[in-house]
Design a protein around this motif. Structure first.
Motif, short mmCIF file in Angstrom:
data_model
loop_
_atom_site.label_atom_id
_atom_site.label_comp_id
_atom_site.label_asym_id
_atom_site.label_seq_id
_atom_site.Cartn_x
_atom_site.Cartn_y
_atom_site.Cartn_z
N SER A 107 0.71 -1.25 -0.06
CA SER A 107 -0.03 0.02 -0.22
C SER A 107 0.79 1.20 -0.08
N GLU A 108 2.03 1.15 0.65
CA GLU A 108 2.83 2.59 0.74
C GLU A 108 3.68 2.52 -0.62
N GLN A 109 3.91 1.36 -1.27
CA GLN A 109 4.46 1.63 -2.56
C GLN A 109 3.52 2.12 -3.45
N LEU A 110 2.12 1.84 -3.32
CA LEU A 110 1.20 2.08 -4.42
C LEU A 110 0.95 3.81 -4.07
N VAL A 111 0.84 4.21 -2.72
CA VAL A 111 0.66 5.72 -2.52
C VAL A 111 1.96 6.66 -3.02
N ALA A 112 2.88 6.01 -3.11
CA ALA A 112 4.16 6.62 -3.37
C ALA A 112 4.14 6.55 -4.82
N GLU A 113 3.84 5.72 -5.53
CA GLU A 113 3.95 5.47 -7.14
C GLU A 113 2.88 6.68 -7.80
N LYS A 114 1.71 6.67 -6.89
CA LYS A 114 0.71 7.60 -7.40
C LYS A 114 1.04 8.85 -7.14
N LYS A 115 1.88 9.12 -6.27
CA LYS A 115 2.30 10.69 -6.02
C LYS A 115 3.34 10.84 -6.96
#
Length: 660
Positions: A107-115
Motif C-alpha cells: 500500500s505504501e508503494q502504491l501511494v508513493a507511485e501514485k504521487k
C-alpha cells in the motif's frame, strides 16, 4: 404516530461477574439508550481498567479500518446476535500485526507511485506548451553566471515587466507568440536574481518548473516524461492487482477481526459509563415501553442476580431529559425530515409529522396547480423512491415528499383547468370540465380571498394545538395567558369577528360593541401574560420594573401582537399569489413560443419552446414554491404550537446497517 414512543426509565444493579453478559444484552438489541451514570459510583476506587480497555479496543479498531481502507474493503455489519463475548486483545492483536505487515509495504508503494505519477503528469502539463521551443534546458539551469526564468506571461504585462527592468541588465525573449499568454524567457546576471524574481512576480509571470533529472530540449524531456508515465502506470496496475489479491486473501479474516473488535469496543464504551460500586455496577437508561417486557426477560436470562427497576414516564408535565423516538412508518418517514429540520418534538408534544404530511402537499399543490407538470413531478418522486438511478439515490429520502406534492399539484391542476400551462384543453373536455373550480389567472380576487380563508383555518388549528400541548404539559400559564394560548386565541377570534362586523353589510352594531368589549378584556390577559403566568406557577403576582416602563413595554407588545396577527394571516395570500404567478409564467412561455414560430400556434419551434418552458417551470418554480411552502409551515404554522427541543433517541446498536 401522533406522539413520540412512550418511554420507560430503567435502572439496573448488575454484579461484576455478569457485567459482560448484561452489556451484550444492552448493546445488541438497539432499544436501550444509555445515560451516563458514573456519578452514581463510589469515589477513590482508582482508575477504571475499562477506560484503558476501551482505548485499546478503539486503537485496534482504527488500525483494522486503515488496513481495510488500503484493501478497498467496507465494514460488513453482521447480525446483532452474531458474537459470543468480548475478545481478548492479546489473542487478536498478533493476527492484526501479521496482516498489517503483509499489506503495509504494497500500500505504501502504491501511494508513493501514485504521487510520482501525479508529479510526472504535472511536469508534462507544464512542458507541453513549450514542447516546440528549441532551447537547451540544462544550459539554462546550470549556468554559474546567468540567472534565467522560463514561463508564461500575460501578454498585457510584457510592457510592465520591461519597464521594471529598464535599469537592470537583462535579456527578454518571446519563445512562442500567443495573443493571451506567450511563453517568455527572462535572462540576467545571477547577482541580480532577486530583482529579476520581484519583477517577474509583479508582472504575474508564471514560471515553469522543469524537472532536474532531465536534460535536453523541452521536446526531448517531454518524450522521456511520457515514457516514465507509461512505466509508472504499469507499476500502479501491478500493485493494484497485488492489493486486489491481498484483499481476497484477507477479506474474511479482516471482517471477522473488525467485527469482534468493534463489538468489544462498543461494549467497553458502554461499561465505562456505568456507575461502579465495589462488586456491582449501576446502569441507567431509557427503553421504549413497547419493548420493555422482552428487554427485561433477556436481562434476567443474562444475569440471575440482576435488580431491575422500571419507572414509566407519563406524557403530562415537562420531560426535557426523556429521549424522543418518533414513529412515522413508510411515507411519513420522508415528511419527518421536514419536522426535524425545524425542531425535534418534546416528549409531551404532538408530533406534527402527520399534520405536515397533509398540509405541505396541500399548500404546494395550491401554489403549483397544473395537472401535467404535477404529474411529471409525481413520476419523478416515484423514480427517486424506486432508487433505480444510482446518481439519484442520495435524494431518495425526499421521493415521497416530491411525489405527494406532484400528486397534489395534479389535483389542483384539474381544479384550475391547467394542463402543461394550457387552460383551454381541460375546460373544453366533456369529462374534465366538471372538475374545474376556479382559474386563478382569470379570477384573482377569489383565489386570494380563498387562500386567506385557508390561512385563518390553519392558524386557528395551530392555536388549538398549542392549547392542547400546554394542557398535556400541565403548563397552565401557557394555556391561559400565552399569546398563542386561550387569551391570544380569543383576541384573534374577536378581531376576526370585529373585521367581519365592519366588512359584512347588515352586521348588528350591538354585536360589534360586544366584540370590542371582548377584545379589550382579552387584551388585559395578553398585557399581563408574564405576571399571570408566574402567578399560575405559584409565585406572587409581581410586575418587574416601574409601572410606567411596564405600560410602555405592554403598549408595544400589544401593537406587535396586532401586527403579527395581521401579517401571519395575510402571509397566506402568497398561496393565491403564486397560483396566479404560475399561470402568468405559463402564459409568458406561450408568448415566447408564438414568437419563435413566427406568430403561429404550432410548428417545431413552438413546441420546443413550450417543452423547455414547462421543464424550467417544473424545476425553478417547483423549487421556489417548495421553499415558500416550508416557510409558511415554519413561521406561520409551527411557531404557534411547536416548541421543540426534544432529545434525540439514540439507542446502543452494534450490528445491522438498519440499526446503525
Amino acid at each position: 404516530m401522533f406522539f413520540p414512543k412512550e418511554m420507560t426509565e430503567v435502572e439496573l444493579i448488575v454484579h461484576s461477574k455478569d457485567l459482560v453478559a448484561v452489556a451484550k444484552v444492552l448493546s445488541s438489541h438497539g432499544v436501550f439508550q444509555q445515560v451516563d451514570s458514573t456519578y452514581l459510583g463510589l469515589e477513590n476506587l482508582g482508575p477504571s481498567t475499562w477506560q484503558e480497555k476501551a482505548g485499546n479496543y478503539s486503537t485496534l479498531e482504527r488500525r483494522i479500518q486503515s488496513i481495510m481502507q488500503a484493501l478497498n474493503l467496507k465494514e460488513d455489519y453482521a447480525s446483532s446476535s452474531d458474537f459470543e463475548s468480548m475478545v481478548e486483545l492479546d489473542t487478536i492483536r498478533p493476527a492484526v500485526d501479521r496482516i498489517e505487515e503483509d499489506v503495509k509495504k504494497s500500500s505504501e508503494q502504491l501511494v508513493a507511485e501514485k504521487k510520482k505519477l501525479e508529479l510526472l503528469e504535472s511536469q508534462l502539463r507544464q512542458l507541453e506548451p513549450i514542447a516546440d521551443v528549441n532551447v537547451e534546458v540544462g544550459g539554462l539551469r546550470k549556468s554559474a553566471y546567468l540567472y534565467s526564468i522560463l514561463g508564461i506571461l500575460p501578454a498585457a504585462n510584457i510592457s510592465r515587466l520591461e519597464t521594471s527592468l529598464s535599469r537592470v541588465p537583462h535579456v527578454f525573449f518571446t519563445l512562442r507568440e500567443d495573443k493571451q499568454k506567450p511563453v517568455v524567457w527572462l535572462l540576467g546576471p545571477r547577482s541580480n536574481s532577486d530583482i529579476l524574481e520581484r519583477a517577474a512576480k509583479s508582472a504575474y509571470l508564471n514560471p515553469l518548473s522543469l524537472p532536474d533529472e532531465y536534460d535536453g530540449t523541452p521536446e526531448e524531456i517531454t518524450g522521456l516524461i511520457r515514457k516514465s508515465i507509461t512505466e509508472s502506470k504499469q507499476k500502479i496496475y501491478e500493485l493494484e492487482e497485488h492489493i486486489t489479491k491481498l484483499s481476497a486473501t484477507h477479506n474474511k479474516e479482516l471482517q471477522k477481526l473488525w467485527w469482534d473488535v468493534h463489538v468489544s469496543r462498543m461494549m467497553a464504551d458502554a461499561i465505562v459509563r456505568f456507575g461502579q460500586l465495589r462488586n456491582t455496577y449501576v446502569v441507567v437508561g431509557w427503553v421504549p415501553s413497547a419493548d420493555l417486557e422482552f428487554f427485561t426477560q433477556r436481562l434476567k436470562q443474562a444475569s440471575k442476580e440482576i435488580l431491575i427497576e422500571t419507572i414509566p414516564t407519563e406524557r403530562s408535565g415537562h420531560h426535557s431529559n426523556v429521549p424522543v423516538a418518533l414513529q412515522n412508518p413508510g411515507i411519513l418517514g420522508s415528511f419527518e425530515v421536514l419536522t426535524t429540520t425545524y425542531a425535534r418534538p418534546r416528549y409531551e408534544e404532538i408530533d406534527p409529522t402527520i399534520i405536515i404530511a397533509f398540509t405541505f402537499p396541500l399548500l404546494f399543490g395550491a401554489m403549483f396547480g397544473d395537472a401535467g407538470q404535477g404529474l411529471v413531478m409525481a413520476l419523478f418522486g416515484a423514480l427517486l423512491v424506486s432508487r433505480v438511478v444510482p446518481a439519484l439515490r442520495g435524494m431518495s429520502g425526499f421521493g415521497w415528499v416530491i411525489a405527494a406534492c406532484g400528486a397534489s399539484a395534479t389535483v389542483f391542476g384539474l381544479l384550475y383547468g391547467s394542463f402543461f400551462g394550457f387552460e383551454e384543453i381541460l375546460p373544453e373536455h366533456p369529462f374534465f370540465k366538471h372538475f374545474i373550480w376556479i382559474q386563478p389567472l382569470h379570477d384573482p380576487l377569489k383565489i386570494l380571498a380563498t387562500t386567506v380563508g385557508v390561512g385563518i383555518v390553519l392558524i386557528n388549528f395551530a392555536l388549538l394545538l398549542n392549547m392542547y400541548n400546554a394542557w398535556r404539559a400541565r403548563d397552565w400559564g401557557r394555556f391561559f395567558f400565552d399569546s398563542h394560548g386561550l387569551a391570544g386565541s380569543i383576541l384573534y377570534w374577536s378581531v376576526l369577528a370585529l373585521v367581519a362586523s365592519l366588512a359584512i353589510p347588515g352586521f348588528p352594531i350591538p354585536s360589534a360593541v360586544f366584540i370590542v368589549l371582548i377584545v379589550l378584556a382579552t387584551l388585559v390577559g395578553v398585557v399581563f401574560a408574564e405576571p399571570l403566568k408566574h402567578w399560575m406557577e405559584g409565585h406572587p403576582l409581581h410586575i418587574e420594573g416601574s409601572l410606567g416602563m411596564f405600560a410602555f413595554q405592554a403598549f408595544f407588545e400589544v401593537y406587535e401582537k396586532f401586527i403579527s396577527m395581521l401579517s401571519n394571516t395575510m402571509s397566506y395570500v402568497r398561496v393565491g399569489a403564486f397560483a396566479i404567478a404560475h399561470g402568468g409564467f405559463s402564459l409568458a412561455i406561450f408568448i415566447l413560443a408564438k414568437l419563435a414560430s413566427g406568430g403561429e400556434d404550432g410548428g417545431i419551434g413552438y413546441w420546443i419552446v413550450v417543452a423547455i418552458g414547462n421543464l424550467l417551470i417544473i424545476v425553478a418554480e417547483g423549487f421556489i414554491v417548495g421553499i415558500q411552502t416550508m416557510r409558511l409551515h415554519y413561521y406561520e404554522f409551527f411557531s404557534k404550537f411547536f416548541l421543540g427541543g426534544g432529545v434525540s433517541y439514540e439507542p446502543l446498536a452494534l450490528a445491522t446497517v438498519r440499526e446503525k
